[in-house]
Scaffold this active site. Structure first.
Site: not given
Ligand code: F6R
Length: 242
Positions: A67, A136, A138, A143
């Site tokens: 992303d 959450n 995702h 989301e």
């Molecule tokens: C990032 C991504 C997100 C993160 C998720 C967890 O490229 O795709 O899904 O993996 O938000 O983020 P952290 O690792 O910062 O807790």
């Protein structure tokens, strides 16, 4: 689904790096899918060490990221383009032309999404996709929703994601509200998934993803249907599983 409980963040990171290295050793021209955020930082550090010790060679590897924020330029230190270059690519021998991150400032976002899908297909699909998980539920920036979005698409970020990710920015107002994300179908088409989670704040999401109903309200729950998924969970994130 294989579940590995790690004793700490370092063990989670080292095990994840070992799996990525095995993939590259088995198939030197493999296609890796990568994630950003805090979770995989330790894995990138370990992979850099392995590269320096000549245990892994990225010269033929392609990398696609999950992303990217919309509106942030590639030079912006909060962009995922910047993150990947600063935390990983500049330390290893991956070729720049083999690294792919959606362009969040593209004039035509829909076209950018279509092109991203095409580039993944042209490289033969993703062999190993590394994932983090949002509190959450995702994965990527898919989301919680009432539908699973299939392919790379424009997303509106959840209020909770904006709040959580504001720790990287000087204020919440600076966090982009939209992003480009690989879709669930694209992620599920990867030949192997490797989901990492650490910290108590992920325990509920991990419990729902692993034991809960498969539903778009918990996007990560879809990985229960993947034929080759491994989850490495640091013990605090695994506390509701026992
Ligand atoms: C990032 C991504 C997100 C993160 C998720 C967890 O490229 O795709 O899904 O993996 O938000 O983020 P952290 O690792 O910062 O807790």
């Amino acid at each position: 689904m294989r579940i590995i409980i790690a004793d700490g963040y370092e063990e989670m990171s080292n095990k994840a790096a070992a799996i990525v290295r095995s993939q590259v050793v088995l198939k030197p021209d493999c296609v890796l899918g990568m994630a950003t955020g805090d979770t995989p930082r330790g894995m990138y550090k370990e992979l850099i060490k392995m590269y320096e010790n000549k245990e892994v060679d990225f010269s033929e590897v392609s990398v696609f990221n999950l992303d990217e924020y919309c509106t942030l330029s590639r030079e912006n230190e909060h962009s995922y383009y910047y993150y990947m270059n600063h935390n990983f690519f500049r330390y290893i021998n991956v070729k720049k032309g083999n690294t792919f991150i959606p362009n969040g400032t593209a004039e035509d976002i829909e076209e950018e999404c279509r092109n991203y899908e095409l580039q993944i297909k042209n490289r033969g699909g993703i062999d190993l996709q590394v994932l983090g998980i949002g509190a959450n539920g995702h994965i990527g920036f898919n989301e919680p929703d009432i539908n699973f979005e299939a392919e790379t698409h424009l997303v509106e970020l959840d209020e909770t994601t904006i709040e959580y990710n504001s720790r990287f920015f000087s204020s919440k107002d600076e966090v982009p509200t939209t992003a480009i994300s690989m879709g669930i179908k694209t992620i599920m088409q990867s030949r192997m998934l490797l989901l990492l989670a650490n910290g108590e704040s992920k325990a509920d999401a991990i419990y729902k993803a692993v034991k809960g109903k498969i539903c778009p309200e918990v996007p990560a729950s879809i990985i229960q249907l993947h034929p080759n998924a491994t989850i490495i969970i640091e013990k605090n994130a695994a506390k509701l599983l026992r």
